[in-house]
Design a protein around this motif. Sequence first.
Motif, PDB file in Angstrom:
ATOM      1  N   PHE A 159       0.808  -1.227   0.000  1.00 24.34           N
ATOM      2  CA  PHE A 159       0.000   0.000   0.000  1.00 24.34           C
ATOM      3  C   PHE A 159       0.835   1.268   0.000  1.00 24.34           C
ATOM      4  CE2 PHE A 159      -3.927  -2.014   2.259  1.00 24.34           C
ATOM      5  CZ  PHE A 159      -4.240  -2.673   1.086  1.00 24.34           C
ATOM      6  N   ARG A 160       1.967   1.254   0.695  1.00 25.92           N
ATOM      7  CA  ARG A 160       2.724   2.489   0.866  1.00 25.92           C
ATOM      8  C   ARG A 160       3.635   2.735  -0.331  1.00 25.92           C
ATOM      9  NH1 ARG A 160       3.165   5.066   5.721  1.00 25.92           N
ATOM     10  NH2 ARG A 160       4.026   6.674   4.340  1.00 25.92           N
ATOM     11  N   ARG A 161       3.015   2.982  -1.460  1.00 22.73           N
ATOM     12  CA  ARG A 161       3.756   3.236  -2.692  1.00 22.73           C
ATOM     13  C   ARG A 161       4.640   4.476  -2.560  1.00 22.73           C
ATOM     14  NH1 ARG A 161       1.303   0.669  -7.123  1.00 22.73           N
ATOM     15  NH2 ARG A 161       1.892   2.366  -8.519  1.00 22.73           N
ATOM     16  N   ASP A 162       4.255   5.387  -1.674  1.00 22.23           N
ATOM     17  CA  ASP A 162       5.054   6.592  -1.468  1.00 22.23           C
ATOM     18  C   ASP A 162       6.409   6.284  -0.830  1.00 22.23           C
ATOM     19  OD1 ASP A 162       3.298   5.862   0.750  1.00 22.23           O
ATOM     20  OD2 ASP A 162       4.118   7.601   1.791  1.00 22.23           O
ATOM     21  N   LEU A 163       6.566   5.082  -0.274  1.00 20.98           N
ATOM     22  CA  LEU A 163       7.826   4.691   0.347  1.00 20.98           C
ATOM     23  C   LEU A 163       8.685   3.812  -0.564  1.00 20.98           C
ATOM     24  CD1 LEU A 163       6.607   3.792   3.973  1.00 20.98           C
ATOM     25  CD2 LEU A 163       7.542   5.970   3.140  1.00 20.98           C
ATOM     26  N   TRP A 164       8.192   3.489  -1.742  1.00 16.16           N
ATOM     27  CA  TRP A 164       8.944   2.591  -2.615  1.00 16.16           C
ATOM     28  C   TRP A 164      10.265   3.222  -3.066  1.00 16.16           C
ATOM     29  CZ3 TRP A 164       4.971  -0.038  -6.437  1.00 16.16           C
ATOM     30  CH2 TRP A 164       4.098  -0.844  -5.689  1.00 16.16           C
ATOM     31  N   ARG A 165      10.256   4.499  -3.373  1.00 18.72           N
ATOM     32  CA  ARG A 165      11.481   5.263  -3.689  1.00 18.72           C
ATOM     33  C   ARG A 165      12.450   4.502  -4.591  1.00 18.72           C
ATOM     34  NH1 ARG A 165      11.213   6.795   2.026  1.00 18.72           N
ATOM     35  NH2 ARG A 165      12.844   5.283   2.468  1.00 18.72           N
ATOM     36  N   GLY A 166      11.947   3.902  -5.629  1.00 15.58           N
ATOM     37  CA  GLY A 166      12.824   3.194  -6.556  1.00 15.58           C
ATOM     38  C   GLY A 166      13.199   1.801  -6.103  1.00 15.58           C
ATOM     39  N   ARG A 167      12.842   1.436  -4.869  1.00 17.47           N
ATOM     40  CA  ARG A 167      13.176   0.105  -4.374  1.00 17.47           C
ATOM     41  C   ARG A 167      12.271  -0.956  -5.000  1.00 17.47           C
ATOM     42  NH1 ARG A 167      13.556   1.560   2.057  1.00 17.47           N
ATOM     43  NH2 ARG A 167      11.565   2.552   1.568  1.00 17.47           N
ATOM     44  N   ILE A 168      11.003  -0.592  -5.202  1.00 13.22           N
ATOM     45  CA  ILE A 168       9.994  -1.529  -5.690  1.00 13.22           C
ATOM     46  C   ILE A 168       9.225  -0.846  -6.808  1.00 13.22           C
ATOM     47  CG2 ILE A 168       8.021  -2.974  -5.018  1.00 13.22           C
ATOM     48  CD1 ILE A 168       8.929  -2.648  -2.114  1.00 13.22           C
ATOM     49  N   GLY A 169       8.712  -1.645  -7.729  1.00 17.50           N
ATOM     50  CA  GLY A 169       7.929  -1.080  -8.828  1.00 17.50           C
ATOM     51  C   GLY A 169       6.892  -2.063  -9.308  1.00 17.50           C
ATOM     52  N   LYS A 170       6.702  -2.104 -10.616  1.00 14.14           N
ATOM     53  CA  LYS A 170       5.642  -2.922 -11.200  1.00 14.14           C
ATOM     54  C   LYS A 170       5.874  -4.419 -11.035  1.00 14.14           C
ATOM     55  CE  LYS A 170       4.269   0.496 -14.667  1.00 14.14           C
ATOM     56  NZ  LYS A 170       4.134   0.776 -16.117  1.00 14.14           N
ATOM     57  N   GLU A 171       7.079  -4.806 -10.593  1.00 14.78           N
ATOM     58  CA  GLU A 171       7.335  -6.233 -10.395  1.00 14.78           C
ATOM     59  C   GLU A 171       6.546  -6.803  -9.214  1.00 14.78           C
ATOM     60  OE1 GLU A 171      10.016  -3.892  -7.907  1.00 14.78           O
ATOM     61  OE2 GLU A 171       9.773  -3.948 -10.091  1.00 14.78           O
ATOM     62  N   LEU A 172       6.078  -5.936  -8.299  1.00 11.17           N
ATOM     63  CA  LEU A 172       5.259  -6.404  -7.181  1.00 11.17           C
ATOM     64  C   LEU A 172       3.823  -6.544  -7.678  1.00 11.17           C
ATOM     65  CD1 LEU A 172       5.320  -7.225  -4.245  1.00 11.17           C
ATOM     66  CD2 LEU A 172       4.944  -4.839  -3.603  1.00 11.17           C
ATOM     67  N   ARG A 173       3.352  -7.805  -7.782  1.00  9.02           N
ATOM     68  CA  ARG A 173       2.101  -8.083  -8.487  1.00  9.02           C
ATOM     69  C   ARG A 173       0.906  -8.340  -7.574  1.00  9.02           C
ATOM     70  NH1 ARG A 173       2.955  -9.369 -13.859  1.00  9.02           N
ATOM     71  NH2 ARG A 173       5.034  -8.683 -14.499  1.00  9.02           N
ATOM     72  N   GLY A 174       1.128  -8.774  -6.320  1.00  9.15           N
ATOM     73  CA  GLY A 174      -0.019  -9.120  -5.500  1.00  9.15           C
ATOM     74  C   GLY A 174       0.314  -9.258  -4.032  1.00  9.15           C
ATOM     75  N   LEU A 175      -0.722  -9.079  -3.197  1.00  9.85           N
ATOM     76  CA  LEU A 175      -0.596  -9.133  -1.743  1.00  9.85           C
ATOM     77  C   LEU A 175      -1.456 -10.271  -1.207  1.00  9.85           C
ATOM     78  CD1 LEU A 175      -1.086  -5.311  -1.002  1.00  9.85           C
ATOM     79  CD2 LEU A 175       1.062  -6.518  -1.427  1.00  9.85           C
ATOM     80  N   LEU A 176      -0.867 -11.081  -0.312  1.00 10.58           N
ATOM     81  CA  LEU A 176      -1.593 -12.236   0.225  1.00 10.58           C
ATOM     82  C   LEU A 176      -1.414 -12.352   1.740  1.00 10.58           C
ATOM     83  CD1 LEU A 176       0.067 -13.364  -2.649  1.00 10.58           C
ATOM     84  CD2 LEU A 176      -1.763 -15.037  -2.344  1.00 10.58           C
ATOM     85  N   ALA A 288      -0.389 -17.387 -13.353  1.00  6.31           N
ATOM     86  CA  ALA A 288      -0.759 -17.637 -14.751  1.00  6.31           C
ATOM     87  C   ALA A 288      -1.269 -16.373 -15.422  1.00  6.31           C
ATOM     88  CB  ALA A 288      -1.811 -18.731 -14.813  1.00  6.31           C
ATOM     89  N   GLU A 289      -2.057 -15.575 -14.704  1.00  2.00           N
ATOM     90  CA  GLU A 289      -2.595 -14.344 -15.275  1.00  2.00           C
ATOM     91  C   GLU A 289      -1.499 -13.326 -15.580  1.00  2.00           C
ATOM     92  OE1 GLU A 289      -6.893 -14.429 -12.873  1.00  2.00           O
ATOM     93  OE2 GLU A 289      -5.285 -13.080 -12.252  1.00  2.00           O
ATOM     94  N   ASP A 290      -0.454 -13.319 -14.761  1.00  2.00           N
ATOM     95  CA  ASP A 290       0.596 -12.320 -14.897  1.00  2.00           C
ATOM     96  C   ASP A 290       1.757 -12.754 -15.784  1.00  2.00           C
ATOM     97  OD1 ASP A 290      -0.844 -10.716 -13.170  1.00  2.00           O
ATOM     98  OD2 ASP A 290       0.255 -11.352 -11.383  1.00  2.00           O
ATOM     99  N   ALA A 291       1.723 -13.993 -16.228  1.00  2.00           N
ATOM    100  CA  ALA A 291       2.841 -14.516 -17.032  1.00  2.00           C
ATOM    101  C   ALA A 291       2.977 -13.746 -18.355  1.00  2.00           C
ATOM    102  CB  ALA A 291       2.615 -15.995 -17.298  1.00  2.00           C
TER     103      ALA A 291
END
Length: 291
Positions: A159-176, A288-291
Motif C-alpha cells: 500500500f505504501r507506494r510513497d515509500l517505494w522510492r525506486g526500491r519496488i515497482g511494477k514487479e510487485l504483483r499481488g498481496l496475500l 498464470a494471469e501475470d505470465a
Amino acid sequence: MDTIKLHGFTLERQPAPPVKLAEAYSDTALRLSSAPMPGIVAHRDVAWGPERWQRFDVFAPTGAKKALPVLIFLHGGGWVVGWKEWGGFMAPAVAAAGAILVCPTYRLAPTHRFPTFLEDCLDAVAAVKQRIGELGGDARQIYIGGHSAGGHLAAMVGFRRDLWRGRIGKELRGLLPVSGILDLVHENPTPESLEAAVYSTVLASPGDDVGASPVTYAASLRMKMLLAWGENDSQRVKDSNDRMAVALSQAGRPFEEMKLAGLDHFGTHLALQDAAHPWYGVLSRWIAEDA
C-alpha cells in the motif's frame, strides 16, 4: 549473539511469545520446516547487507527450465518475536504453485519501533529483486504475503507506494496477507492486552496508530489482493479484515476474500503446508494471469 538450537536450526534467542498458543505454533512450524524437502534446494541465510538481520532464505524447485515467479513471505510474532525459519515448510507447496519461496527477517520491537520494521521489509523486497535472478527467480514477478504481523507488513509494503522510492515497482504483483492485522487503531485497549502492547511496545508514538494501519491506505491499492483469515481467528484479525474489505469496496478496489473454515489464528498459517490449499489456488491463478 545469544542463540538456541531448535529442530536443527541455530536461532537467536528471543523472549517468550506474547500468546501462549504461539509456543506450540512455533515448535510445529520449526519442526515442519526442518523436514526433508525432496525436489527443493534451500539457500539459507543469503546476506543482502552487513547486519545479522539482513538475511533471507530461498527455496527453489530443482530442474526448473526458466526463471520462476517469487513469493516473499514475512513471519509473524506480534512484531516482537519471530524467525524466518517459521515459513520454510511452505516451500514444497509454493513450488507446486509454480514459484520460489523467499523468507526474510526484519528487526523487532521493542528494541526497534515502527516504522523500522516496515523499512526493513521494503529494503528486503528490494534486495530480493536484486539477488533472486542468480537463485532461479524472476525479479519481474514478485508476490508478497505474511502471517499475522507479517501480513500487516506485507500489506503496508504494497500500500505504501510513497515509500517505494525506486526500491519496488511494477514487479510487485499481488498481496496475500494471512490472518493479517490490518488495523492497529484501538481507542481504549484493555491493559496488558495485545492491543495495548501495540501502543506501549510497537509504535514509536501512540499517535502513529492510524499511519501504521494498512486500512488507512486502502484507496492506494493498485495490485491484486487476497484477504485470508480463519473462522476461529482472533477477534481483532476478523474485525480488521472486515474493515479492510469495507474500505477497499468503498474505494472501488478489486480484491478477493477467503474465510478458512475451522481454523484459528495459528492454524491458518500451518494449513499452508498443504499444496492443495485454496490459498495456493489463488497464487497459482495469479501467476498464470501475470505470465
